[in-house]
Design an enzyme around this catalytic site. Structure first.
Site, PDB file in Angstrom:
ATOM      1  N   GLY A 187     -27.851 -18.062  19.749  1.00  0.00           N
ATOM      2  CA  GLY A 187     -28.003 -19.113  20.760  1.00  0.00           C
ATOM      3  C   GLY A 187     -28.331 -20.477  20.171  1.00  0.00           C
ATOM      4  O   GLY A 187     -28.511 -21.445  20.907  1.00  0.00           O
ATOM      5  N   ASN A 196     -19.388  -9.846  16.589  1.00  0.00           N
ATOM      6  CA  ASN A 196     -20.565  -9.443  15.815  1.00  0.00           C
ATOM      7  C   ASN A 196     -20.215  -8.204  15.013  1.00  0.00           C
ATOM      8  O   ASN A 196     -19.786  -7.190  15.575  1.00  0.00           O
ATOM      9  CB  ASN A 196     -21.743  -9.177  16.744  1.00  0.00           C
ATOM     10  CG  ASN A 196     -22.231 -10.452  17.396  1.00  0.00           C
ATOM     11  OD1 ASN A 196     -22.350 -11.483  16.727  1.00  0.00           O
ATOM     12  ND2 ASN A 196     -22.473 -10.425  18.677  1.00  0.00           N
ATOM     13  N   ARG A 249     -21.742  -5.801  13.485  1.00  0.00           N
ATOM     14  CA  ARG A 249     -22.917  -4.940  13.276  1.00  0.00           C
ATOM     15  C   ARG A 249     -23.178  -4.174  14.562  1.00  0.00           C
ATOM     16  O   ARG A 249     -22.514  -4.390  15.569  1.00  0.00           O
ATOM     17  CB  ARG A 249     -24.130  -5.821  12.973  1.00  0.00           C
ATOM     18  CG  ARG A 249     -24.335  -6.849  14.082  1.00  0.00           C
ATOM     19  CD  ARG A 249     -25.642  -7.572  13.993  1.00  0.00           C
ATOM     20  NE  ARG A 249     -25.617  -8.803  14.766  1.00  0.00           N
ATOM     21  CZ  ARG A 249     -25.824  -8.893  16.070  1.00  0.00           C
ATOM     22  NH1 ARG A 249     -26.063  -7.812  16.779  1.00  0.00           N
ATOM     23  NH2 ARG A 249     -25.785 -10.056  16.691  1.00  0.00           N
TER      24      ARG A 249
HETATM   25  P1  ADP Z   1     -24.344 -17.114  19.539  1.00  0.00           P
HETATM   26  O1  ADP Z   1     -23.577 -16.734  18.313  1.00  0.00           O
HETATM   27  O2  ADP Z   1     -25.373 -18.154  19.260  1.00  0.00           O
HETATM   28  O3  ADP Z   1     -24.858 -15.946  20.310  1.00  0.00           O
HETATM   29  P2  ADP Z   1     -22.038 -17.334  21.328  1.00  0.00           P
HETATM   30  O4  ADP Z   1     -20.833 -18.068  20.913  1.00  0.00           O
HETATM   31  O5  ADP Z   1     -21.980 -15.846  21.296  1.00  0.00           O
HETATM   32  O6  ADP Z   1     -23.280 -17.857  20.466  1.00  0.00           O
HETATM   33  O7  ADP Z   1     -22.461 -17.762  22.778  1.00  0.00           O
HETATM   34  C1  ADP Z   1     -23.677 -17.318  23.364  1.00  0.00           C
HETATM   35  C2  ADP Z   1     -23.729 -17.661  24.841  1.00  0.00           C
HETATM   36  O8  ADP Z   1     -23.524 -19.076  25.044  1.00  0.00           O
HETATM   37  C3  ADP Z   1     -22.641 -17.007  25.676  1.00  0.00           C
HETATM   38  O9  ADP Z   1     -22.991 -15.690  26.069  1.00  0.00           O
HETATM   39  C4  ADP Z   1     -22.589 -17.958  26.864  1.00  0.00           C
HETATM   40  O10 ADP Z   1     -23.685 -17.742  27.721  1.00  0.00           O
HETATM   41  C5  ADP Z   1     -22.771 -19.324  26.222  1.00  0.00           C
HETATM   42  N1  ADP Z   1     -21.451 -19.932  25.866  1.00  0.00           N
HETATM   43  C6  ADP Z   1     -20.834 -19.888  24.655  1.00  0.00           C
HETATM   44  N2  ADP Z   1     -19.628 -20.507  24.692  1.00  0.00           N
HETATM   45  C7  ADP Z   1     -19.459 -20.962  25.949  1.00  0.00           C
HETATM   46  C8  ADP Z   1     -18.417 -21.681  26.656  1.00  0.00           C
HETATM   47  N3  ADP Z   1     -17.283 -22.071  26.041  1.00  0.00           N
HETATM   48  N4  ADP Z   1     -18.598 -21.946  27.980  1.00  0.00           N
HETATM   49  C9  ADP Z   1     -19.728 -21.565  28.614  1.00  0.00           C
HETATM   50  N5  ADP Z   1     -20.741 -20.905  28.022  1.00  0.00           N
HETATM   51  C10 ADP Z   1     -20.635 -20.602  26.716  1.00  0.00           C
END
Ligand code: ADP
Length: 449
Positions: free
Chosen positions: A165, A289, A291
C-alpha cells in the site's frame, strides 16, 4: 526429499509452515531475533537459531545470518513465509548459490513481478487484461500532467517498486498532480530505494479480486478461484472471503483459465496470486505476488488443499497433487485479520496477553502464535491472529464468524476485534455489496471519537 527445512519468518506464518512440514515428516528449524526468544514458533519447531537483535533488518532480513543458520543446522531448504525476504530475488539467488532450495518461485520470476511495470508488460503479453495506463515509467511531472489530460482524471501514480500500500497516490484533477507525483516518487525512493513511477486510470468503484494460481515449474499450472479482498484500510486488507460474492462460476472459469495459462507459459513454480481490480464485469490486472498470501487459508478451506504442503512438494521436484478437475469449491470461507491495534486510529498496541482463548468448533480455524502471557514485541507487524471460518454457504459462514468472534478472548492489548463485531451488523457486509472504498467511508462515519 527434504529432511529438514528452515523457516525464515516468525509469528503465525512460521507456525503454518511448521505444521505442514510436521505432517510431511520433515524436521523444522525456526530462526528468531532476541525479542522473539519466547515466541511460539521457536517453541514449536524442532530446533531454533537466534539470528540477531530485535530489529527486523538485523535479524529476519539478515541474509548472512539465515544462510549461516542453514549451514549450522543442516537444513536443506528455506520457506520464506510472506513479508520479510519472501519476494527478495537477491536472497533467492544467494540461497541457490549455497546449494539450498528456496520454497517458492525462481529469482527471475520474483524479479519480473517485483517491478510493477515489467510485471504489467509481461502479463499483458501473456493475455492478461490490465488497467489502462502509461506505457512504462513516467519520468517527469510534465509528462505525468500530459498523460493525466489524455487519460482523464482521476489517475493513480504508483511506485514501480511499491508494495504494502505504499508509494501510491491518487490525483483527482490536474491541480493535485504535482503533489501526488512527487509524493509517490519520494515514498518509492524512501521505502524501496527506487523513485520510478507509472500512472494508471483510477477506477472509482472496483472490487479487489485476486486469483490463486499454482504451478509445477515445468509448464503445468492450475487456478484455485478467487478471493475478494475489497475490504481495505489504507490499501491494506482486513477481511477476505472466497468465493467472491460478485463472481459467477463462468467468470471464475474464464479469468482463472487466463491466469493459469499465463503462469504455465512462464513455467512458474509454486504458489502465486494475480491481483485484479474488478469493475462492471471486467478484470484489470494490478500486480502479482510471488509468494503465499496472508489470506491463503480461505482458499485452502473451500478447496480442501494444503498450499504449503504443495509448495514444499513442488520445491522437491514432485508434481502437484491435484489437477484443475480435482479442484471443486465446497462452501464459503471468510478470514478476518486480528491486529494488536487501538481503534479508531488503528495505532499499534504491543503488550502482554493476559488471557487468550481461541474459538473452536465446526468450521473454525485460528492461525495465530498467541498464548497466555505472550509479550507482543513492538518491532514487527501488528497482525496477531487470523480467524478463518468455513460454512456451506455465505450466510452460514457469516453466522459462524459471529459465533467464533463471540468465543474469542484476547485480553491485555487492544485489538481490531470490535471492528468485525460492528461490520457484521452492516447490511452491505451481510449482502456482500462492498467495493474497495466501502470500509474507508464506513470508518469515517462510524469509528470517529
Ligand atoms: P500494493 O503492492 O502496495 O499492495 P497494489 O497495486 O496491489 O499495491 O494496490 C493495492 C490497492 O490499491 C488495491 O487493492 C486497490 O485498493 C488500490 N488500487 C491500486 N491500483 C488502483 C487503481 N488503478 N484504481 C483504483 N484503486 C487502485
Amino acid at each position: 526429499m527434504f529432511e529438514k527445512i528452515l523457516i525464515a519468518n516468525r509469528g503465525e506464518i512460521a507456525l503454518r509452515v511448521i505444521r505442514a512440514a510436521r505432517e510431511m515428516g520433515i524436521q523444522t528449524v525456526a530462526v528468531h531475533s532476541t525479542a522473539d526468544s519466547d515466541a511460539m514458533h521457536v517453541r514449536m519447531a524442532d530446533e531454533s537459531v537466534c539470528i540477531g537483535p530485535p530489529s527486523g533488518t538485523d535479524s529476519y532480513l539478515s541474509i548472512p545470518a539465515i544462510i549461516a543458520a542453514c549451514e549450522v543446522t543442516g537444513a536443506q531448504a528455506i520457506h520464506p513465509g510472506y513479508g520479510f525476504l519472501s519476494e527478495n530475488a537477491n536472497f533467492v539467488q544467494i540461497v541457490e548459490d549455497h546449494d539450498l532450495a528456496f520454497i517458492g518461485p525462481t529469482a527471475e520470476h520474483i524479479r519480473i513481478m517485483g517491478d510493477k511495470i515489467t510485471a504489467k508488460d509481461t502479463m499483458r503479453n501473456l493475455g492478461v487484461p490490465c488497467v489502462p495506463g502509461s506505457d512504462g515509467g513516467v519520468p517527469t511531472l510534465s509528462e505525468a500532467k500530459k498523460l493525466g489530460e489524455e487519460m482523464g482524471y482521476p489517475v493513480i501514480i504508483k511506485a514501480t517498486a511499491g508494495g504494502g500500500g505504499r508509494g501510491m497516490k491518487v490525483a483527482q484533477n490536474a491541480d493535485e498532480m504535482e503533489h501526488a507525483f512527487m509524493t509517490a516518487r519520494s515514498e518509492g525512493k524512501a521505502a524501496f530505494g527506487n523513485d520510478e513511477v507509472y500512472i494508471e486510470k483510477y477506477l472509482t468503484t472496483p472490487r479487489h479480486i485476486e486469483i490463486q494460481v499454482f504451478g509445477d515449474g515445468k509448464g503445468k499450472a492450475v487456478h484455485l478461484g478467487e478471493r475478494d479482498c475489497s475490504l481495505q484500510r489504507r490499501h491494506q486488507k482486513v477481511f477476505e472471503e472466497a468465493p467472491g460474492p460478485s463472481i459467477t462460476p463462468e467468470e471464475r472459469d474464464r479469468i482463472g483459465k487466463v491466469c493459469a495459462d499465463a503462469v504455465a507459459r512462464i513455467d512458474y513454480a509454486g504458489a502465486g496470486t494475480i491481483e485484479f481490480l474488478y469493475e462492471n464485469g471486467e478484470f484489470y490486472f494490478i500486480e502479482m505476488n510471488t509468494r503465499l498470501q496472508v489470506e491463503h487459508p480461505v482458499t485452502e478451506v473451500i478447496f480442501g488443499v494444503d498450499l504449503v504442503r504443495e509448495q514444499i512438494r513442488v520445491a522437491e521436484g514432485l508434481p502437484m497433487s491435484f489437477t484443475q478437475d480435482d479442484l471443486v469449491i465446497n462452501g464459503h470461507a471468510i478470514e478476518v485479520r486480528i491486529n494488536a491495534e487501538k481503534l479508531p486510529e488503528f495505532s499499534p498496541r504491543p503488550g502482554t496477553i493476559t488471557q487468550f482463548h481461541a474459538p473452536g468448533g465446526l468450521g473454525v480455524r485460528m492461525d495465530s502464535a498467541l498464548y497466555d502471557g505472550y509479550k507482543i514485541p513492538p518491532y514487527y507487524d501488528s497482525l496477531i491472529a487470523k480467524l478463518i471460518v468455513h460454512g456451506r454457504d455465505r450466510a452460514s459462514a457469516l453466522a459462524r464468524l459471529n459465533r467464533a468472534l463471540s468465543e474469542l478472548i484476547v485480553d491485555g492489548v487492544d485489538t481490531t476485534v470490535p471492528l468485525f463485531h460492528a461490520l457484521l451488523q452492516e447490511p452491505d457486509i451481510l449482502s456482500g455489496e462492498y467495493n474497495i472504498h466501502w470500509l474507508e467511508h464506513w470508518l469515517e462515519t462510524n469509528l470517529q471519537d
